[in-house]
Design a protein around this motif. Structure first.
Motif, PDB file in Angstrom:
ATOM      1  N   MET A  91       8.471   2.637  51.328  1.00 33.49           N
ATOM      2  CA  MET A  91       9.070   3.056  52.577  1.00 33.49           C
ATOM      3  C   MET A  91      10.490   2.490  52.676  1.00 33.49           C
ATOM      4  O   MET A  91      10.731   1.331  52.374  1.00 33.49           O
ATOM      5  CB  MET A  91       8.221   2.560  53.744  1.00 33.49           C
ATOM      6  CG  MET A  91       8.798   2.958  55.074  1.00 33.49           C
ATOM      7  SD  MET A  91       7.577   3.040  56.387  1.00 33.49           S
ATOM      8  CE  MET A  91       7.726   1.440  57.097  1.00 33.49           C
ATOM      9  N   THR A  92      11.417   3.300  53.113  1.00 32.46           N
ATOM     10  CA  THR A  92      12.809   2.897  53.243  1.00 32.46           C
ATOM     11  C   THR A  92      12.984   2.023  54.478  1.00 32.46           C
ATOM     12  O   THR A  92      12.445   2.322  55.539  1.00 32.46           O
ATOM     13  CB  THR A  92      13.708   4.140  53.345  1.00 32.46           C
ATOM     14  OG1 THR A  92      13.524   4.911  52.152  1.00 32.46           O
ATOM     15  CG2 THR A  92      15.162   3.763  53.457  1.00 32.46           C
ATOM     16  N   ALA A  93      13.754   0.946  54.322  1.00 37.01           N
ATOM     17  CA  ALA A  93      14.025   0.036  55.433  1.00 37.01           C
ATOM     18  C   ALA A  93      15.486  -0.391  55.384  1.00 37.01           C
ATOM     19  O   ALA A  93      16.152  -0.269  54.363  1.00 37.01           O
ATOM     20  CB  ALA A  93      13.111  -1.180  55.354  1.00 37.01           C
ATOM     21  N   ARG A  94      15.952  -0.898  56.510  1.00 37.22           N
ATOM     22  CA  ARG A  94      17.340  -1.357  56.647  1.00 37.22           C
ATOM     23  C   ARG A  94      17.340  -2.883  56.622  1.00 37.22           C
ATOM     24  O   ARG A  94      16.541  -3.517  57.297  1.00 37.22           O
ATOM     25  CB  ARG A  94      17.898  -0.827  57.961  1.00 37.22           C
ATOM     26  CG  ARG A  94      19.375  -0.958  58.092  1.00 37.22           C
ATOM     27  CD  ARG A  94      20.047   0.408  57.927  1.00 37.22           C
ATOM     28  NE  ARG A  94      21.443   0.312  58.265  1.00 37.22           N
ATOM     29  CZ  ARG A  94      22.403   0.437  57.363  1.00 37.22           C
ATOM     30  NH1 ARG A  94      22.130   0.685  56.112  1.00 37.22           N
ATOM     31  NH2 ARG A  94      23.659   0.323  57.730  1.00 37.22           N
ATOM     32  N   TYR A  95      18.245  -3.451  55.834  1.00 34.70           N
ATOM     33  CA  TYR A  95      18.317  -4.886  55.627  1.00 34.70           C
ATOM     34  C   TYR A  95      19.724  -5.403  55.880  1.00 34.70           C
ATOM     35  O   TYR A  95      20.695  -4.663  55.777  1.00 34.70           O
ATOM     36  CB  TYR A  95      17.957  -5.238  54.174  1.00 34.70           C
ATOM     37  CG  TYR A  95      16.531  -4.940  53.818  1.00 34.70           C
ATOM     38  CD1 TYR A  95      15.547  -5.905  53.979  1.00 34.70           C
ATOM     39  CD2 TYR A  95      16.174  -3.695  53.326  1.00 34.70           C
ATOM     40  CE1 TYR A  95      14.229  -5.629  53.656  1.00 34.70           C
ATOM     41  CE2 TYR A  95      14.855  -3.411  53.000  1.00 34.70           C
ATOM     42  CZ  TYR A  95      13.889  -4.384  53.169  1.00 34.70           C
ATOM     43  OH  TYR A  95      12.585  -4.109  52.856  1.00 34.70           O
ATOM     44  N   ALA A  96      19.794  -6.701  56.148  1.00 38.38           N
ATOM     45  CA  ALA A  96      21.070  -7.416  56.167  1.00 38.38           C
ATOM     46  C   ALA A  96      21.050  -8.428  55.042  1.00 38.38           C
ATOM     47  O   ALA A  96      20.047  -9.125  54.841  1.00 38.38           O
ATOM     48  CB  ALA A  96      21.275  -8.120  57.501  1.00 38.38           C
ATOM     49  N   ALA A  97      22.142  -8.508  54.310  1.00 35.83           N
ATOM     50  CA  ALA A  97      22.339  -9.540  53.302  1.00 35.83           C
ATOM     51  C   ALA A  97      23.333 -10.539  53.885  1.00 35.83           C
ATOM     52  O   ALA A  97      24.422 -10.155  54.324  1.00 35.83           O
ATOM     53  CB  ALA A  97      22.879  -8.944  52.014  1.00 35.83           C
ATOM     54  N   LEU A  98      22.933 -11.799  53.908  1.00 34.23           N
ATOM     55  CA  LEU A  98      23.781 -12.869  54.428  1.00 34.23           C
ATOM     56  C   LEU A  98      24.220 -13.729  53.254  1.00 34.23           C
ATOM     57  O   LEU A  98      23.405 -14.428  52.651  1.00 34.23           O
ATOM     58  CB  LEU A  98      23.009 -13.714  55.444  1.00 34.23           C
ATOM     59  CG  LEU A  98      22.332 -12.937  56.572  1.00 34.23           C
ATOM     60  CD1 LEU A  98      21.467 -13.850  57.416  1.00 34.23           C
ATOM     61  CD2 LEU A  98      23.362 -12.232  57.423  1.00 34.23           C
ATOM     62  N   LEU A  99      25.495 -13.649  52.911  1.00 34.19           N
ATOM     63  CA  LEU A  99      26.044 -14.416  51.802  1.00 34.19           C
ATOM     64  C   LEU A  99      26.623 -15.712  52.353  1.00 34.19           C
ATOM     65  O   LEU A  99      27.416 -15.690  53.301  1.00 34.19           O
ATOM     66  CB  LEU A  99      27.122 -13.623  51.071  1.00 34.19           C
ATOM     67  CG  LEU A  99      26.619 -12.470  50.190  1.00 34.19           C
ATOM     68  CD1 LEU A  99      26.115 -11.301  50.998  1.00 34.19           C
ATOM     69  CD2 LEU A  99      27.707 -12.036  49.239  1.00 34.19           C
ATOM     70  N   ARG A 100      26.208 -16.812  51.774  1.00 31.49           N
ATOM     71  CA  ARG A 100      26.601 -18.129  52.276  1.00 31.49           C
ATOM     72  C   ARG A 100      27.928 -18.581  51.656  1.00 31.49           C
ATOM     73  O   ARG A 100      28.092 -18.577  50.450  1.00 31.49           O
ATOM     74  CB  ARG A 100      25.530 -19.152  51.939  1.00 31.49           C
ATOM     75  CG  ARG A 100      25.818 -20.525  52.471  1.00 31.49           C
ATOM     76  CD  ARG A 100      24.681 -21.486  52.131  1.00 31.49           C
ATOM     77  NE  ARG A 100      24.932 -22.769  52.711  1.00 31.49           N
ATOM     78  CZ  ARG A 100      25.689 -23.705  52.151  1.00 31.49           C
ATOM     79  NH1 ARG A 100      26.264 -23.472  50.997  1.00 31.49           N
ATOM     80  NH2 ARG A 100      25.873 -24.860  52.749  1.00 31.49           N
ATOM     81  N   GLY A 101      28.865 -18.954  52.531  1.00 27.67           N
ATOM     82  CA  GLY A 101      30.067 -19.646  52.102  1.00 27.67           C
ATOM     83  C   GLY A 101      31.128 -18.821  51.403  1.00 27.67           C
ATOM     84  O   GLY A 101      31.934 -19.371  50.657  1.00 27.67           O
ATOM     85  N   ILE A 102      31.168 -17.517  51.632  1.00 30.86           N
ATOM     86  CA  ILE A 102      32.236 -16.727  51.020  1.00 30.86           C
ATOM     87  C   ILE A 102      33.346 -16.493  52.042  1.00 30.86           C
ATOM     88  O   ILE A 102      33.102 -16.464  53.248  1.00 30.86           O
ATOM     89  CB  ILE A 102      31.750 -15.387  50.429  1.00 30.86           C
ATOM     90  CG1 ILE A 102      31.261 -14.435  51.521  1.00 30.86           C
ATOM     91  CG2 ILE A 102      30.683 -15.620  49.377  1.00 30.86           C
ATOM     92  CD1 ILE A 102      31.147 -12.997  51.051  1.00 30.86           C
ATOM     93  N   ASN A 103      34.549 -16.341  51.529  1.00 29.04           N
ATOM     94  CA  ASN A 103      35.727 -16.004  52.328  1.00 29.04           C
ATOM     95  C   ASN A 103      36.016 -17.010  53.439  1.00 29.04           C
ATOM     96  O   ASN A 103      36.605 -16.670  54.453  1.00 29.04           O
ATOM     97  CB  ASN A 103      35.628 -14.583  52.884  1.00 29.04           C
ATOM     98  CG  ASN A 103      35.507 -13.556  51.786  1.00 29.04           C
ATOM     99  OD1 ASN A 103      35.826 -13.816  50.623  1.00 29.04           O
ATOM    100  ND2 ASN A 103      35.026 -12.384  52.124  1.00 29.04           N
ATOM    101  N   VAL A 104      35.569 -18.246  53.233  1.00 23.13           N
ATOM    102  CA  VAL A 104      35.912 -19.343  54.138  1.00 23.13           C
ATOM    103  C   VAL A 104      36.389 -20.497  53.263  1.00 23.13           C
ATOM    104  O   VAL A 104      35.694 -20.922  52.358  1.00 23.13           O
ATOM    105  CB  VAL A 104      34.727 -19.781  55.024  1.00 23.13           C
ATOM    106  CG1 VAL A 104      34.381 -18.725  56.037  1.00 23.13           C
ATOM    107  CG2 VAL A 104      33.507 -20.143  54.205  1.00 23.13           C
ATOM    108  N   GLY A 105      37.575 -20.965  53.472  1.00 26.10           N
ATOM    109  CA  GLY A 105      38.075 -22.088  52.714  1.00 26.10           C
ATOM    110  C   GLY A 105      38.748 -21.750  51.397  1.00 26.10           C
ATOM    111  O   GLY A 105      39.253 -22.625  50.728  1.00 26.10           O
TER     112      GLY A 105
END
Length: 182
Positions: free
Chosen positions: A1-15
């Motif tokens: 079954m198709t579902a919608r997800y969020a990917a949370l990438l830690r620590g990118i584009n900061v610093g």
């Protein structure tokens, strides 16, 4: 079954050290076979649709792909819409009455129990406070995350050992619920 997800990438584009252009992240996710890919802000959120269904496998796949494409390792947590909505709805703090910079959610890669936080002297940090949820920690930091002494204590090795943990402010929490619900 198709579902919608969020990917949370830690620590990118900061610093500065780990730069991932959002257009490249979208292309990477599409190259992995995911559909309806979108990104939110520049700080490591992407949403996508897939019929894969295993959040841990999706996170591992994206972690490997980012390292191969960009040359550095990034921790990734993937969560579906139902989970993100449940975390937002279970917030023990009055989100509607607070500024987004005052309320944060730390998402964990696995369940956490209160014992992990037992060494933190909660009264010493008042009015800052935290509560545990389902693979999540809610942080009330009235002066913002950057000035929060409690946030520093919660990020310590004893607390996060063996886990991937990544924190988002309340605006991002709410937006991810919206974007994955579409």
């Amino acid at each position: 079954m198709t579902a919608r997800y969020a990917a949370l990438l830690r620590g990118i584009n900061v610093g500065g050290a780990k730069k991932v252009p959002m257009a490249d992240l979208r292309a990477l996710l599409e190259g992995l076979g995911h559909d309806a890919v979108a990104t939110y802000l520049q700080s490591g959120q992407a949403v996508f649709t897939t019929d894969h269904g295993d959040e841990d496998a999706l996170a591992a796949e994206l972690t490997r792909a980012v390292e191969k494409r960009f040359g550095f390792a990034v921790d990734v947590i993937v969560r579906d819409h139902a989970y993100l909505r449940a975390v937002a709805e279970a917030c023990p703090f009055p989100a509607a009455d607070l500024e987004a910079r005052q309320l944060h959610v730390t998402y964990f890669s696995a369940p956490v129990d209160a014992e992990r936080f037992s060494a933190i002297d909660r009264p010493a940090f008042l009015p800052e406070d935290f509560r545990l949820g389902d693979r999540a920690l809610y942080l009330y930091a009235p002066h913002g995350l950057g000035r929060s002494k409690l946030a520093q204590a919660l990020a310590g090795r004893r607390v996060t050992k063996g886990l991937t943990a990544t924190t988002r402010n309340w605006n991002t929490v709410a937006k991810l619920v919206e974007l994955t619900g579409a």
